[in-house]
Design a protein around this motif. Sequence first.
Motif, PDB file in Angstrom:
ATOM      1  N   SER A 119      -2.285  -7.226 -10.121  1.00  0.00           N
ATOM      2  CA  SER A 119      -2.531  -8.516  -9.422  1.00  0.00           C
ATOM      3  C   SER A 119      -2.513  -8.347  -7.726  1.00  0.00           C
ATOM      4  N   PRO A 121      -2.074  -9.867  -4.900  1.00  0.00           N
ATOM      5  CA  PRO A 121      -2.942 -10.301  -3.823  1.00  0.00           C
ATOM      6  C   PRO A 121      -2.213 -10.086  -2.374  1.00  0.00           C
ATOM      7  N   ASN A 122      -3.008 -10.177  -1.523  1.00  0.00           N
ATOM      8  CA  ASN A 122      -2.419 -10.523   0.082  1.00  0.00           C
ATOM      9  C   ASN A 122      -2.191 -11.798   0.336  1.00  0.00           C
ATOM     10  N   MET A 127      -7.245 -14.978  -3.156  1.00  0.00           N
ATOM     11  CA  MET A 127      -7.353 -13.919  -4.063  1.00  0.00           C
ATOM     12  C   MET A 127      -8.671 -13.854  -4.350  1.00  0.00           C
ATOM     13  N   HIS A 128      -8.963 -12.594  -4.404  1.00  0.00           N
ATOM     14  CA  HIS A 128     -10.573 -12.430  -4.739  1.00  0.00           C
ATOM     15  C   HIS A 128     -10.772 -11.766  -5.984  1.00  0.00           C
ATOM     16  N   HIS A 131      -8.745  -9.060  -7.253  1.00  0.00           N
ATOM     17  CA  HIS A 131      -7.333  -9.128  -7.829  1.00  0.00           C
ATOM     18  C   HIS A 131      -7.275  -9.798  -9.145  1.00  0.00           C
ATOM     19  N   THR A 135      -5.446  -8.705 -12.274  1.00  0.00           N
ATOM     20  CA  THR A 135      -4.784  -9.343 -13.223  1.00  0.00           C
ATOM     21  C   THR A 135      -5.153  -9.377 -14.624  1.00  0.00           C
ATOM     22  N   ILE A 158       3.054  -8.548  -4.273  1.00  0.00           N
ATOM     23  CA  ILE A 158       2.132  -9.146  -3.091  1.00  0.00           C
ATOM     24  C   ILE A 158       2.236  -8.502  -1.874  1.00  0.00           C
ATOM     25  N   TYR A 249      -2.262 -19.287  -6.192  1.00  0.00           N
ATOM     26  CA  TYR A 249      -2.429 -17.868  -6.930  1.00  0.00           C
ATOM     27  C   TYR A 249      -1.674 -18.371  -8.380  1.00  0.00           C
ATOM     28  N   THR A 337      -4.949  -1.283  -9.144  1.00  0.00           N
ATOM     29  CA  THR A 337      -5.771  -1.649  -7.827  1.00  0.00           C
ATOM     30  C   THR A 337      -7.276  -1.323  -7.911  1.00  0.00           C
TER      31      THR A 337
END
Length: 572
Positions: A119, A121-122, A127-128, A131, A135, A158, A249, A337
Amino acid sequence: MIPARLLPLCAEAAATVDPAAEVDTLVPTNNAAHGDYQWNFAFRLAKARKENPRALAERLVGSFAGKPGIAAASVAGPGFINLKLDDAWLAASLREQVAEAACGVPQSGEGRTLILDFSSPNVAKRMHVGHMRSTHIGHVVGNLHRAAGWTVIGDNHIGDWGTPFGKLIVAWDEWRDEAAYAADPVGELERLYVKFGDATNLKENPGLDPAAVATLNDRSREETAKLQRGDARNRALWEDFRAKSLQEYEAVYRRVGVQFDVVLGESAYGPMTDEVVRGLREAGLVEASEGAMIIRLGNQVSVVQKKDGAATYTATDLACVKYRVERWNPAKMVYVTDIRQAQHFANFFAIAGKWGYTAELVHLGFGMLKLPEGAMSTRKGNVIRLVDLLDEAVARARAVVDEKSAIFPDEERAAIAEAVGVGAVRYQDLVQAPGTDITFDWARMLAMDGNSAPYLLYTRARATSVKRKAAEAGVPSPDLANLRFDHPLERELALTLLRFPEAVEAALRTAAPNLAADATYRLCEAFNRFYFELRVLEGGDARDSRLALVEATDRVLCFALRLLGLRVLERL
Ligand code: ARG
């Protein structure tokens, strides 16, 4: 790979020609007339010994005679062996398989720990869909390992540290809209981040005053440094940005049924990177280059510390490996990723290996998910919120359920639509080989036939409904001991069920959830062929055996659907 249940049979036969030989691959045959599996053992062994493969295969075939389990063994081509399983053995194996909690999946992971980095995300950004893919794919990789007896630690790594926060803090001070932040915190943070980018992008905005740009950049560096030194105000802002992001998220995770054991982002490793760089230096792995610290790997250069002393993504990941090994001593770590990070992982895995880390490190890179132009809501500008995407899928599923199952109570229709809609989005992330790009396709995702979540869920509901009808008619619940195969479709279904654990093993070994999805689809197809061709309840003296097959299908299919993270439904 030899299917676990066949291993003892083949090992015994192999031992008659060479007690030391390693028993290798068996592959399912494409044509049932040739048997169930093809074995290339004799062919390989004969080549290694420079013998005639056909002669060796013939000797081996002879050793199967009279053994339980194999009904027929014959030599094919230059020395391959075709094996046909014995019906009674097939029935008994299936019975054993469905009685096991792991549904026949070999417990190869017992005593071993997997760290699943997924997952991730930044924070302070939406979250796009990438991600979301991480997930879903990561979740299933975890399920596959758990099914094989692994201890799985799911870690949401994260992106919550580094220079973006200096920029955000400056943008916050300059341009924040508190009402917008209260209403949609991540949206506002994203706007601020973009705004900072625009205000410092001289290339694209030639009208900007270079002196003002330089000031913004200096300030941002200063704020980052202050945050990293523990400055109270910056720390509080950072904590708030992070918490608000995680809250958003969390809503997505709850919706898709995913949990993490730990959420240890990049910030957790910030304080450890200096020591890592020191350690790498002591190990003679890094060299100074123009003020930075780098590692050369063939023609690749990995920077671990930048000129200004800041640690890099690589340094953070190395600190993270060290931490995980000390805390959990994992046998394996899988990172899920975007495939575009493949080089980063290849480099950092190589460095970790040189540094003495022996855990198996796997990068599972996935391709892009392309959204259909214009099909998605544009009310949020060009960013699609994942909750909106899920809502849209659920709404579409709801329309179908309302049309086809109007007699179900409203609440049940809502629950079905949620399971189908969320499941359809998830399944689309799983069904293709992870590395390939996929295009979002509502029609295919929500189709009731074809390789889609609704089809799988519907097939399982069909199996349950047969069982329900049998119970209502007072038919005693079937015993798998009564399994017999009067019709090829019965045998085909039994064999497909027996093979499911093979797919789980293969999916696990190659980090390819799509192999488990494919096997589930094949299982549904075999069941539907059986169901439409043969009457189960009006099957006369074949009824009990067929009902037993329905029972076995229900069991394996539920196991498979849960493995894929789909919500099993009683009816739809
Ligand atoms: N935050 C990164 C991204 O959004 C993914 C992190 C993956 N995990 C890792 N240990 N590097 O692309």
